[in-house]
Design an enzyme around this catalytic site. Sequence first.
Site, short mmCIF file in Angstrom:
data_model
loop_
_atom_site.label_atom_id
_atom_site.label_comp_id
_atom_site.label_asym_id
_atom_site.label_seq_id
_atom_site.Cartn_x
_atom_site.Cartn_y
_atom_site.Cartn_z
N LYS A 98 68.88 51.99 -42.58
CA LYS A 98 67.54 52.44 -42.95
C LYS A 98 66.73 52.63 -41.66
O LYS A 98 66.74 51.75 -40.79
CB LYS A 98 66.85 51.38 -43.82
CG LYS A 98 67.35 51.33 -45.25
CD LYS A 98 66.46 50.43 -46.07
CE LYS A 98 66.73 50.52 -47.55
NZ LYS A 98 68.09 50.78 -47.98
N ASP A 132 70.08 56.17 -44.82
CA ASP A 132 69.51 56.02 -46.17
C ASP A 132 68.21 56.81 -46.26
O ASP A 132 67.58 57.11 -45.24
CB ASP A 132 69.12 54.55 -46.42
CG ASP A 132 70.33 53.65 -46.69
OD1 ASP A 132 71.47 54.11 -46.60
OD2 ASP A 132 70.08 52.46 -46.97
N GLN A 161 67.17 62.44 -52.17
CA GLN A 161 66.84 61.88 -53.49
C GLN A 161 66.45 63.00 -54.46
O GLN A 161 65.46 63.71 -54.23
CB GLN A 161 65.67 60.90 -53.35
CG GLN A 161 65.96 59.71 -52.45
CD GLN A 161 64.69 59.13 -51.82
OE1 GLN A 161 63.78 59.89 -51.45
NE2 GLN A 161 64.64 57.83 -51.71
N ARG A 182 74.53 62.65 -48.92
CA ARG A 182 74.77 61.76 -50.07
C ARG A 182 73.59 61.98 -51.01
O ARG A 182 72.45 61.67 -50.66
CB ARG A 182 74.80 60.31 -49.58
CG ARG A 182 74.94 59.30 -50.70
CD ARG A 182 75.05 57.90 -50.14
NE ARG A 182 73.76 57.37 -49.75
CZ ARG A 182 73.59 56.48 -48.76
NH1 ARG A 182 74.59 56.06 -48.04
NH2 ARG A 182 72.39 56.02 -48.50
N ALA A 187 65.38 55.56 -55.80
CA ALA A 187 65.25 54.18 -56.27
C ALA A 187 63.85 53.59 -56.17
O ALA A 187 63.64 52.43 -56.50
CB ALA A 187 66.21 53.29 -55.48
N LYS A 199 63.17 60.67 -66.53
CA LYS A 199 64.58 60.52 -66.14
C LYS A 199 65.39 61.78 -66.44
O LYS A 199 66.24 62.19 -65.65
CB LYS A 199 65.16 59.30 -66.85
CG LYS A 199 66.61 59.07 -66.48
CD LYS A 199 67.13 57.75 -66.97
CE LYS A 199 68.63 57.71 -67.03
NZ LYS A 199 69.38 58.45 -66.03
N THR A 228 76.22 58.15 -57.27
CA THR A 228 75.72 57.89 -58.63
C THR A 228 76.75 57.13 -59.45
O THR A 228 77.95 57.22 -59.18
CB THR A 228 75.36 59.21 -59.35
OG1 THR A 228 74.84 58.91 -60.65
CG2 THR A 228 76.55 60.15 -59.49
C1 LIG Z 1 76.16 54.86 -52.72
C2 LIG Z 1 74.71 54.82 -53.09
C3 LIG Z 1 73.75 54.92 -52.09
C4 LIG Z 1 72.39 54.93 -52.44
N1 LIG Z 1 71.46 55.11 -51.45
C5 LIG Z 1 70.17 55.27 -51.80
C6 LIG Z 1 69.18 55.63 -50.83
O1 LIG Z 1 69.47 55.78 -49.62
N2 LIG Z 1 67.90 55.82 -51.25
C7 LIG Z 1 67.54 55.68 -52.58
O2 LIG Z 1 66.37 55.90 -52.92
N3 LIG Z 1 68.44 55.29 -53.51
C8 LIG Z 1 69.74 55.09 -53.16
N4 LIG Z 1 70.65 54.74 -54.13
C9 LIG Z 1 70.19 54.34 -55.48
C10 LIG Z 1 69.98 55.53 -56.39
O3 LIG Z 1 68.83 56.25 -56.00
C11 LIG Z 1 69.80 55.09 -57.86
O4 LIG Z 1 68.68 54.27 -57.96
C12 LIG Z 1 70.99 54.34 -58.42
O5 LIG Z 1 72.20 54.89 -58.00
C13 LIG Z 1 70.97 54.39 -59.98
O6 LIG Z 1 71.04 55.69 -60.42
P1 LIG Z 1 72.37 56.37 -61.02
O7 LIG Z 1 72.58 57.64 -60.28
O8 LIG Z 1 73.51 55.44 -60.98
O9 LIG Z 1 72.00 56.83 -62.47
P2 LIG Z 1 71.35 56.06 -63.69
O10 LIG Z 1 71.11 57.12 -64.71
O11 LIG Z 1 70.22 55.21 -63.26
O12 LIG Z 1 72.52 55.13 -64.18
C14 LIG Z 1 73.69 55.63 -64.80
C15 LIG Z 1 74.45 54.45 -65.36
O13 LIG Z 1 74.98 53.66 -64.30
C16 LIG Z 1 74.85 52.29 -64.57
N5 LIG Z 1 73.93 51.68 -63.59
C17 LIG Z 1 73.08 52.32 -62.75
N6 LIG Z 1 72.41 51.43 -61.98
C18 LIG Z 1 72.84 50.21 -62.38
C19 LIG Z 1 72.52 48.90 -61.99
N7 LIG Z 1 71.65 48.64 -61.02
N8 LIG Z 1 73.15 47.88 -62.62
C20 LIG Z 1 74.07 48.11 -63.59
N9 LIG Z 1 74.42 49.34 -64.00
C21 LIG Z 1 73.81 50.37 -63.40
C22 LIG Z 1 74.29 52.17 -65.98
O14 LIG Z 1 75.35 52.08 -66.88
C23 LIG Z 1 73.57 53.47 -66.16
O15 LIG Z 1 73.48 53.84 -67.50
C24 LIG Z 1 72.01 54.76 -53.80
C25 LIG Z 1 72.98 54.66 -54.80
C26 LIG Z 1 74.32 54.71 -54.46
C27 LIG Z 1 75.33 54.62 -55.56
#
Ligand SMILES: Cc1cc2nc3c(=O)[nH]c(=O)nc-3n(C[C@H](O)[C@H](O)[C@H](O)COP(=O)(O)OP(=O)(O)OC[C@H]3O[C@@H](n4cnc5c(N)ncnc54)[C@H](O)[C@@H]3O)c2cc1C
Length: 307
Positions: A98, A132, A161, A182, A187, A199, A228
């Site tokens: 970060k 990040d 994002q 990526r 988040a 969403k 994701t």
């Molecule tokens: C490799 C990686 C790097 C990332 N880097 C960043 C970054 O630099 N900046 C940033 O803002 N965000 C980052 N994120 C977080 C991202 O922005 C999302 O908040 C996070 O990935 C949840 O979104 P989703 O795409 O999984 O979809 P969602 O629609 O939120 O989730 C899809 C499904 O995945 C599962 N799931 C998702 N999150 C969780 C959880 N916490 N616990 C349990 N199950 C869960 C659930 O089953 C959910 O229904 C990163 C995520 C990943 C995977």
Amino acid sequence: MSLARRLLLRASRSAWLAHQLSERAFFRRAVRRFMPGEDLAAALAVAADLAREGIGSVLTQLGEQVTNRNEAAGVRDHYLRVLEEIRQRQLPAEVSVKVTHLGLDLNPKACLQDLLALAARAATAGSFLWIDMEESRYVEATLKLFPAVRAAHSSVGVCLQAYLRRTPGDLEALLPLAPAIRLVKGAYNESPDVALPKKRDVDAAYAVLAGRLLERAAQGEARAVLGTHDLGLITRLRERALAVGAAPGAYEVHMLYGIRSREQRALQSEGVPVRVLISYGTHWFPWYMRRLAERPANVWFVVRNLF
Ligand SMILES: Cc1cc2nc3c(=O)[nH]c(=O)nc-3n(C[C@H](O)[C@H](O)[C@H](O)COP(=O)(O)OP(=O)(O)OC[C@H]3O[C@@H](n4cnc5c(N)ncnc54)[C@H](O)[C@@H]3O)c2cc1C
């Protein structure tokens, strides 16, 4: 954005709550679901286990918004050591940092020098440096730093994002660099002025942005990473990838440690390269609260650890 999600994201910024909860045993037990341990050794051990299954990893030390330059220099030195460990152990591991952990708020020039040093070490270690993306107020600065590092080293990529209204423009501006990107949903707790509040709109934006990235990856002009856990979205994007001529190996899926482990292995066995982002460190409270906000049902997991 749901009320629960908004409250959890607001709580992630509370120093009082961090102090109250961080030392509680039940809370620390719950955190272990997403973090193998606080020290680097625990993260390296998981990276080695994953490597034996053919799965790569990305290591990140938790922390953000440091308040003095010595601390930032310590973070840089820590990652230099991590890259050296990766080299010595021959791990298929990358690192993700970060910019506010490297002191962006204190001295952007020094932050750039640190990123350059890390990208250079990543290249010699056969690894890779990810940047990040943090809150929206840091996006402009992060997207100025990234091209400056990319001009000197190809071993660097940046996170974008999908929830930000500006991201389609940012992606187009970055594509001529043949970038590693990526793509994540986002988040943080952002205002509707800067981020899509619904969403389903974020999911739709993600699909469009990922489609664009996949087109470039198919031509060998981008490293496309789908960050994701959304399996429906991944399935649709795999179909899109086929349609634009991007073979499964032309894009990757990155997920967080502790989430969808079975599906990570299934994707890898189907030829889609998978990496697991492994977090470690003592500064886990804001990060953990963001994980709870992503799926407020996770709060029950915390509650279960009370008993
Ligand atoms: C490799 C990686 C790097 C990332 N880097 C960043 C970054 O630099 N900046 C940033 O803002 N965000 C980052 N994120 C977080 C991202 O922005 C999302 O908040 C996070 O990935 C949840 O979104 P989703 O795409 O999984 O979809 P969602 O629609 O939120 O989730 C899809 C499904 O995945 C599962 N799931 C998702 N999150 C969780 C959880 N916490 N616990 C349990 N199950 C869960 C659930 O089953 C959910 O229904 C990163 C995520 C990943 C995977």
